[in-house]
Design a protein around this motif. Structure first.
Motif, mmCIF file in Angstrom:
data_model
loop_
_atom_site.group_PDB
_atom_site.id
_atom_site.type_symbol
_atom_site.label_atom_id
_atom_site.label_comp_id
_atom_site.label_asym_id
_atom_site.label_seq_id
_atom_site.Cartn_x
_atom_site.Cartn_y
_atom_site.Cartn_z
ATOM 1 N N ILE A 172 0.845 -1.199 0.000
ATOM 2 C CA ILE A 172 0.000 0.000 0.000
ATOM 3 C C ILE A 172 0.877 1.244 0.000
ATOM 4 C CG2 ILE A 172 -1.968 -1.083 1.166
ATOM 5 C CD1 ILE A 172 -1.001 0.124 3.784
ATOM 6 N N ASN A 173 0.286 2.344 -0.466
ATOM 7 C CA ASN A 173 0.935 3.641 -0.358
ATOM 8 C C ASN A 173 0.568 4.222 1.006
ATOM 9 O OD1 ASN A 173 2.193 3.818 -2.970
ATOM 10 N ND2 ASN A 173 0.143 4.062 -3.833
ATOM 11 N N LEU A 174 1.441 4.041 1.971
ATOM 12 C CA LEU A 174 1.173 4.493 3.333
ATOM 13 C C LEU A 174 1.021 6.008 3.400
ATOM 14 C CD1 LEU A 174 3.728 2.357 5.382
ATOM 15 C CD2 LEU A 174 1.239 2.251 5.616
ATOM 16 N N THR A 175 0.070 6.467 4.198
ATOM 17 C CA THR A 175 -0.035 7.895 4.464
ATOM 18 C C THR A 175 0.950 8.269 5.572
ATOM 19 O OG1 THR A 175 -1.688 7.680 6.228
ATOM 20 C CG2 THR A 175 -2.508 7.778 3.951
ATOM 21 N N GLU A 176 1.201 9.559 5.682
ATOM 22 C CA GLU A 176 2.060 10.018 6.779
ATOM 23 C C GLU A 176 1.424 9.673 8.118
ATOM 24 O OE1 GLU A 176 2.970 14.131 6.421
ATOM 25 O OE2 GLU A 176 3.992 13.920 4.486
ATOM 26 N N GLY A 177 0.095 9.771 8.179
ATOM 27 C CA GLY A 177 -0.599 9.441 9.419
ATOM 28 C C GLY A 177 -0.424 7.982 9.799
ATOM 29 N N GLU A 178 -0.483 7.083 8.821
ATOM 30 C CA GLU A 178 -0.286 5.665 9.103
ATOM 31 C C GLU A 178 1.144 5.392 9.560
ATOM 32 O OE1 GLU A 178 -3.430 3.381 6.144
ATOM 33 O OE2 GLU A 178 -1.652 4.330 5.271
ATOM 34 N N HIS A 215 -12.182 3.849 19.407
ATOM 35 C CA HIS A 215 -12.487 4.706 18.255
ATOM 36 C C HIS A 215 -13.339 4.006 17.216
ATOM 37 C CE1 HIS A 215 -8.782 2.529 17.339
ATOM 38 N NE2 HIS A 215 -9.001 2.729 16.050
ATOM 39 N N PHE A 216 -13.445 2.668 17.293
ATOM 40 C CA PHE A 216 -14.299 1.927 16.375
ATOM 41 C C PHE A 216 -15.747 1.846 16.863
ATOM 42 C CE2 PHE A 216 -10.236 -0.196 15.005
ATOM 43 C CZ PHE A 216 -10.329 0.099 13.653
ATOM 44 N N ALA A 244 -6.453 -3.587 9.794
ATOM 45 C CA ALA A 244 -5.137 -4.210 9.877
ATOM 46 C C ALA A 244 -3.986 -3.245 10.124
ATOM 47 C CB ALA A 244 -4.868 -5.000 8.593
ATOM 48 N N VAL A 245 -4.092 -2.015 9.640
ATOM 49 C CA VAL A 245 -2.993 -1.056 9.744
ATOM 50 C C VAL A 245 -3.209 -0.179 10.973
ATOM 51 C CG1 VAL A 245 -1.782 0.857 8.614
ATOM 52 C CG2 VAL A 245 -2.660 -1.054 7.236
ATOM 53 N N PRO A 246 -2.199 -0.007 11.831
ATOM 54 C CA PRO A 246 -2.358 0.840 13.019
ATOM 55 C C PRO A 246 -2.840 2.243 12.672
ATOM 56 C CG PRO A 246 -0.339 -0.427 13.182
ATOM 57 C CD PRO A 246 -0.874 -0.655 11.790
ATOM 58 N N ALA A 247 -3.625 2.817 13.600
ATOM 59 C CA ALA A 247 -4.130 4.181 13.451
ATOM 60 C C ALA A 247 -3.799 4.975 14.704
ATOM 61 C CB ALA A 247 -5.643 4.169 13.217
ATOM 62 N N ALA A 248 -3.648 6.274 14.542
ATOM 63 C CA ALA A 248 -3.278 7.139 15.668
ATOM 64 C C ALA A 248 -4.322 7.088 16.783
ATOM 65 C CB ALA A 248 -3.099 8.572 15.173
ATOM 66 N N ASP A 249 -5.586 6.854 16.428
ATOM 67 C CA ASP A 249 -6.646 6.842 17.439
ATOM 68 C C ASP A 249 -6.474 5.720 18.457
ATOM 69 O OD1 ASP A 249 -7.787 9.050 16.326
ATOM 70 O OD2 ASP A 249 -9.493 8.026 15.414
ATOM 71 N N GLU A 250 -5.659 4.722 18.147
ATOM 72 C CA GLU A 250 -5.418 3.638 19.105
ATOM 73 C C GLU A 250 -4.737 4.143 20.375
ATOM 74 O OE1 GLU A 250 -3.581 0.114 17.410
ATOM 75 O OE2 GLU A 250 -4.462 0.575 15.453
ATOM 76 N N LEU A 251 -4.091 5.295 20.276
ATOM 77 C CA LEU A 251 -3.342 5.825 21.409
ATOM 78 C C LEU A 251 -4.119 6.880 22.187
ATOM 79 C CD1 LEU A 251 0.105 6.123 19.596
ATOM 80 C CD2 LEU A 251 -0.709 4.264 21.067
ATOM 81 N N LEU A 252 -5.354 7.158 21.740
ATOM 82 C CA LEU A 252 -6.182 8.126 22.444
ATOM 83 C C LEU A 252 -6.865 7.479 23.645
ATOM 84 C CD1 LEU A 252 -7.922 9.951 19.449
ATOM 85 C CD2 LEU A 252 -5.865 10.651 20.696
ATOM 86 N N GLU A 253 -7.246 8.299 24.616
ATOM 87 C CA GLU A 253 -7.992 7.823 25.770
ATOM 88 C C GLU A 253 -9.467 8.140 25.577
ATOM 89 O OE1 GLU A 253 -6.476 9.251 29.446
ATOM 90 O OE2 GLU A 253 -4.434 8.491 29.098
#
Length: 390
Positions: A48-54, A314-315, A90-99
C-alpha cells in the motif's frame, strides 16, 4: 458515545506498489504467508501507499501494540485508500493511542472468570480455553487487545507453552461443562499436531459434548484451512468453528473455498461480526455482508457491539446505530441471515435489539413489522401470562 469519523484522507495516489509475486505453490502455503507477514513500514510499502498518518501511527504503537498482516489479507487492501475497510482493520491508526471514557483492557471480564492458566468459566455449561496470544493478523479492533497485542500484557498466569494438565483437570472435575471454545489469540496459529493434542485431550473428557474453535483464519489466511486440518478435526466431532467476517470485501473465492472444506468435513461455520465505525456501520454494507455469508453457507450468529476496549474505542458506534442496522436487516433478508445483536459485558452477552412490540393497557400487544406497520392483538388472541393461556 460519539466519536469523530475517520479523517485520514491524505492523498496517497501514486505509482502502484510493486506487490510481491510469489509462485502459486508459495501463495497456497499458509506457512509461507506466516513467514512473510507484513510488520514493518518497508514491508507495508510493498502493498500500500502508506499515508504520513499511518506511518506515524506505526511508530506510535511500537512497544505497545503488535501489528502484522498476512500477504493474503494485504492483497485485499486498497493501495491508495486509507479508509479501505480491510486496511482499517489491519494497519495501526493514531486513534489507538487516544484515551476514551470508560475504556478498559478487559471490559468483558475474562480475567474475572479465569479459573486456571487458560480456562475462563463465565457461563454455567461452557468455558473458553485461551490457547495462544498469537494471531496471523493483529486486528486493530480486538477485544483482547491487551492479551494478544499489548507487548507488556497477557491473560496467562503462566507461559502459554506449558502443560495443559491443570486446565483439562478443571474441565473434567466440572461435569456441568459440556461446551469448550478454543480461542486466544487464534488457535489455528498452532501446527496441526499441537492443536490435535489439545482437541484430543478435550474429547477424552466424557462430559465435553461440543468443541468449538474461534478462528479468523478463514478471513485472514484461508490457506490455513487445509484438507489435512479438516480431516484431523473431523476425528473429534462434534466440532464447530466460529469466525469473523466484518465486510463483504473479505468474502473471496479463497475464503469461500476454506468454508467449503470445513463444511464438507462436517464442521459447521458461524459468523460473529463486530459493528465497526467507518467499516460496516451502515445498513447496505451489513445487508450485503449477511447475504454474502449465506451464499457461502456461513450462518450469521452474532452482531457484536464493539467493546469499549483500550486502544479500540475509536471503532465504537452508538447502540442506536446498531438498532438502525438490525431494523434494516429484519424482514429484508431471510430470518436465519439475521444475527443476534449483543453487548458483551462482565455479566455476559446481553441481547440489545430493540423489541418489535409493546404491551397495551388492555393486556394485549402492539406489534410492529419491518415496514413500520402496526397490528394490535388482544389478550384473548395471544395471552401474555400463563394463567390466561388456553
Amino acid at each position: 458515545m460519539s466519536h469523530a469519523a475517520p479523517t485520514d484522507r491524505e492523498d496517497t495516489t501514486g505509482p502502484p506498489p510493486a506487490r510481491p509475486a510469489p509462485e502459486q505453490a508459495e501463495w497456497d502455503d499458509w506457512r509461507w504467508h506466516m513467514r512473510k507477514r507484513v510488520n514493518t513500514v518497508e514491508k507495508a510499502r510493498e502493498w500500500i501507499n502508506l499515508t504520513e498518518g499511518e506511518e506515524r501511527a506505526i511508530a506510535g504503537v511500537a512497544g505497545r501494540y503488535r501489528w502484522s498482516i498476512t500477504p493474503y489479507y494485504a492483497s485485499l487492501m486498497d493501495p491508495d485508500d486509507p479508509l479501505c475497510p480491510v486496511r482499517q482493520q489491519a494497519v495501526p491508526a493514531a486513534d489507538e493511542l487516544l484515551e476514551f471514557p470508560g475504556a478498559e483492557v478487559d471490559p468483558v471480564g475474562d480475567t474475572l472468570y479465569r479459573r486456571t492458566n487458560r480456562v475462563v468459566h463465565k457461563y454455567p455449561d461452557r468455558v473458553i480455553l485461551l490457547v495462544t496470544e498469537a494471531c496471523p493478523v493483529y486486528c486493530r479492533h480486538c477485544t483482547r487487545k491487551f492479551h494478544t497485542t499489548d507487548l507488556q500484557g497477557s491473560y496467562f498466569r503462566d507461559d502459554e507453552g506449558g502443560a495443559y494438565d491443570e486446565d483439562l483437570r478443571y474441565i473434567s472435575e466440572h461435569p456441568e461443562i459440556r461446551d469448550v471454545l478454543l480461542t486466544g489469540g487464534d488457535p489455528l496459529s498452532y501446527q496441526d499436531g499441537r492443536l490435535e493434542e489439545i482437541v484430543a485431550g478435550l474429547r477424552a473428557i466424557p462430559s465435553v459434548e461440543i468443541i468449538r474453535i474461534g478462528s479468523r483464519f478463514p478471513v485472514l489466511l484461508p490457506q490455513r484451512i487445509t484438507e489435512e486440518l479438516c480431516t484431523m478435526l473431523s476425528r473429534y466431532h462434534p466440532v464447530w468453528l466460529n469466525t469473523h467476517f466484518n465486510h463483504p470485501k473479505e468474502i473471496t473465492p479463497e475464503s469461500a473455498a476454506a468454508v467449503d472444506r470445513l463444511l464438507r468435513h462436517g464442521i459447521p461455520v458461524g459468523n460473529q461480526t463486530v459493528l465497526l465505525r467507518g467499516i460496516n456501520d451502515d445498513v447496505a454494507t451489513m445487508r450485503r455482508l449477511m447475504t454474502e455469508l449465506l451464499r457461502i453457507r456461513v450462518r450469521p450468529y452474532y452482531l457484536y457491539h464493539c467493546d469499549n476496549v483500550t486502544g479500540v474505542a475509536h471503532f465504537m458506534t452508538s447502540v442506536e446505530k446498531g438498532w438502525e442496522i438490525m431494523e434494516g436487516l429484519q424482514g429484508h433478508i431471510t430470518g436465519f441471515g439475521v444475527p443476534q445483536y449483543v453487548l458483551t459485558t462482565k455479566i455476559g452477552k446481553i441481547p440489545v435489539s430493540r423489541p418489535s412490540f409493546t404491551e397495551t393497557p388492555d393486556g394485549g400487544l402492539l406489534l410492529r413489522n419491518f415496514r413500520g406497520q402496526e397490528l394490535h392483538v388482544d389478550a384473548t388472541t395471544h395471552p401474555i401470562t400463563e394463567t390466561d393461556a388456553r
